[in-house]
Enzyme design. Structure first.
Site, PDB file in Angstrom:
ATOM      1  N   ASP A 126      -5.487  -6.852   5.617  1.00 34.43           N
ATOM      2  CA  ASP A 126      -6.466  -6.224   5.300  1.00 34.43           C
ATOM      3  C   ASP A 126      -7.593  -7.292   4.843  1.00 34.43           C
ATOM      4  OD1 ASP A 126      -8.098  -4.592   4.555  1.00 34.43           O
ATOM      5  OD2 ASP A 126      -6.951  -3.479   2.948  1.00 34.43           O
ATOM      6  N   LYS A 132       3.382 -15.321   1.676  1.00 31.29           N
ATOM      7  CA  LYS A 132       3.340 -16.092   0.356  1.00 31.29           C
ATOM      8  C   LYS A 132       4.707 -16.272   0.004  1.00 31.29           C
ATOM      9  CE  LYS A 132       0.337 -16.779  -2.527  1.00 31.29           C
ATOM     10  NZ  LYS A 132      -0.033 -18.286  -3.010  1.00 31.29           N
ATOM     11  N   ASP A 141      -2.912 -17.941   1.249  1.00 30.76           N
ATOM     12  CA  ASP A 141      -4.206 -18.405   0.652  1.00 30.76           C
ATOM     13  C   ASP A 141      -4.801 -19.507   1.544  1.00 30.76           C
ATOM     14  OD1 ASP A 141      -1.978 -19.697   0.038  1.00 30.76           O
ATOM     15  OD2 ASP A 141      -2.332 -20.218  -1.928  1.00 30.76           O
ATOM     16  N   TYR A 153       0.783  -1.139   0.143  1.00 30.56           N
ATOM     17  CA  TYR A 153      -0.130   0.151   0.012  1.00 30.56           C
ATOM     18  C   TYR A 153       0.796   1.349   0.129  1.00 30.56           C
ATOM     19  CZ  TYR A 153      -3.925  -2.984   1.157  1.00 30.56           C
ATOM     20  OH  TYR A 153      -4.807  -3.787   1.162  1.00 30.56           O
TER      21      TYR A 153
END
Ligand code: NAD
Length: 369
Positions: A250, A193, A226, A142
């Site tokens: 988020d 990840k 995930d 972000y």
């Protein structure tokens, strides 16, 4: 008796309504001698724009910086949809987060037994759920540079965001998660990840090293983001504290919010660095929900997220865990009695207003006081 400086920023819409209920709980906290407060009040968001053309004034920012905790309602609403971008209501919230250096966002997802049927998941999956998501709030994709859209000149454009984390950013958020876990279920699940992202490889390495060096007594596990999303809806009670970056945090915290039934139930805390001189840290406490223009001014807002945010302030800024427990128990008791605002109505025959819910929680506290 210790005295703490609180800065109340109700903001807009239902922010103003739910803040009135927190004022009652703060008054109770003082009246029973738990601590005393010096309270200042300011404007943020649309109400600040209306008063002085800014989403938060410099003098209110100074009060926020000087406070022990900012208690924030919500900002925004259609009235300010067309104000210039840099003074839009959300700019006030972003400035507070940035200037106070609030890098750690704590979002508990607690499912009160009385509300288990309000969740979109089965009762046995969510009843008694109590997890804490720790999201990194000031770094990652972000904020990373470059962040732009480039015209490639061949009729194509390229959008670029940059996911970037430095060691110190991962260490300090990891430390918050491990310290929290020690006071809860003593387990941290770290998520990234690393299978496809270099920032994930570093995240994993830094958390693993920090654990080994400073927190070996806490159980640590790693889950790919995930897979963790899947586990959150499959068997959320396996988690205690989850620590993850800004983007995954988020998304995962919004998924977790659905486990608990209603936005009106969800508190949050945002914490800055500990000042080595004073041992204190900047902090802001706010409900997860927004200003809810669709119900603002109608007395329909659920004040529980706001009141539970205040309880978090007692716990995390002032070390008053017992007082926080009492407030959280009063909330649970009121729900057990079947009292419901409209958003958590479920099968209840009647609903009560914002003020009535605040009064019921206060009465429950007074009974136990
Ligand atoms: P919202 O959270 O305000 O409302 C979403 C839905 O949930 C609405 O139907 C609302 O009535 C309901 N709801 C929210 N809080 C509730 C409560 N305490 N009790 C009962 N029902 C509740 O989100 P939105 O509608 O997407 O946004 C409205 C405005 O709030 C926008 O201007 C948005 O930018 C702003 N916003 C501000 C914050 C913040 O201040 N932190 C967060 C999210 C949205």
């Amino acid at each position: 008796m210790a005295t703490y400086k609180l800065f109340f920023l109700p903001g807009d819409g239902i922010g103003q309504e739910v803040m009135k209920e927190v004022e009652k709980i703060a008054a109770w906290t003082q009246s029973v001698g738990i601590c005393s407060f010096e309270i200042e009040r300011g404007l943020v968001g649309g109400s600040a724009y209306d008063a002085h053309g800014k989403a938060i004034s410099d003098s209110d920012m100074e009060l926020a910086m000087a406070s022990d905790a900012v208690i924030f309602g919500a900002v925004g609403g259609p009235k300010w949809d067309s104000v210039p971008y840099d003074v839009r209501p959300e700019a006030g919230l972003l400035r507070l987060r940035k200037d106070l250096g609030l890098f750690a966002n704590l979002r508990p997802a607690i499912c009160y037994p009385a509300l288990a049927d309000a969740s979109s998941l089965k009762r046995e999956i969510v009843e008694g759920l109590d997890i804490m998501i720790v999201r990194e709030l000031t770094g990652g994709v972000y904020f990373g540079e470059p962040k732009q859209i480039i015209d490639l000149g061949n009729g194509q454009k390229r959008g670029i965001d940059t996911q970037v984390y430095d060691t110190y950013e991962i260490e300090r958020i990891g430390r918050v998660a491990f310290e929290l876990a020690r006071k809860r279920g003593n387990k941290v699940t770290s998520s990234e990840k690393r299978n496809v992202m270099k920032s994930g490889v570093l995240w994993n390495e830094v958390i693993t090293a920090l654990h080994k060096r400073e927190f070996a007594d806490v159980q640590l596990e790693h889950q790919l983001a995930d897979a963790l999303g899947m586990q959150l809806v499959r068997w959320p009670k396996q988690f205690d504290v989850i620590v993850t970056d800004n983007l995954f945090g988020d998304m995962l915290s919004d998924v977790a919010s659905m486990l608990t039934g209603s936005l009106g139930m969800l508190p949050s805390a945002s914490l800055g660095e500990v000042d080595p001189k004073t041992g204190k840290r900047k902090s802001m406490y706010e409900p997860v929900h927004g200003s809810a223009p669709d119900i603002a001014g109608k007395g329909l807002a659920n004040p529980i997220a706001m009141i539970a945010s205040f309880a978090m302030a007692l716990r995390y800024s002032f070390g008053l865990g017992d007082a926080a427990d009492r407030i959280e128990k009063a909330i649970a008791d009121v729900l057990d009695q079947g009292l419901r605002t409209a958003d958590i109505k479920g099968d209840a025959k009647e609903t009560i207003s914002t003020t009535q819910m605040g009064d019921a929680i206060l009465a429950q506290l007074q009974k136990g006081a």
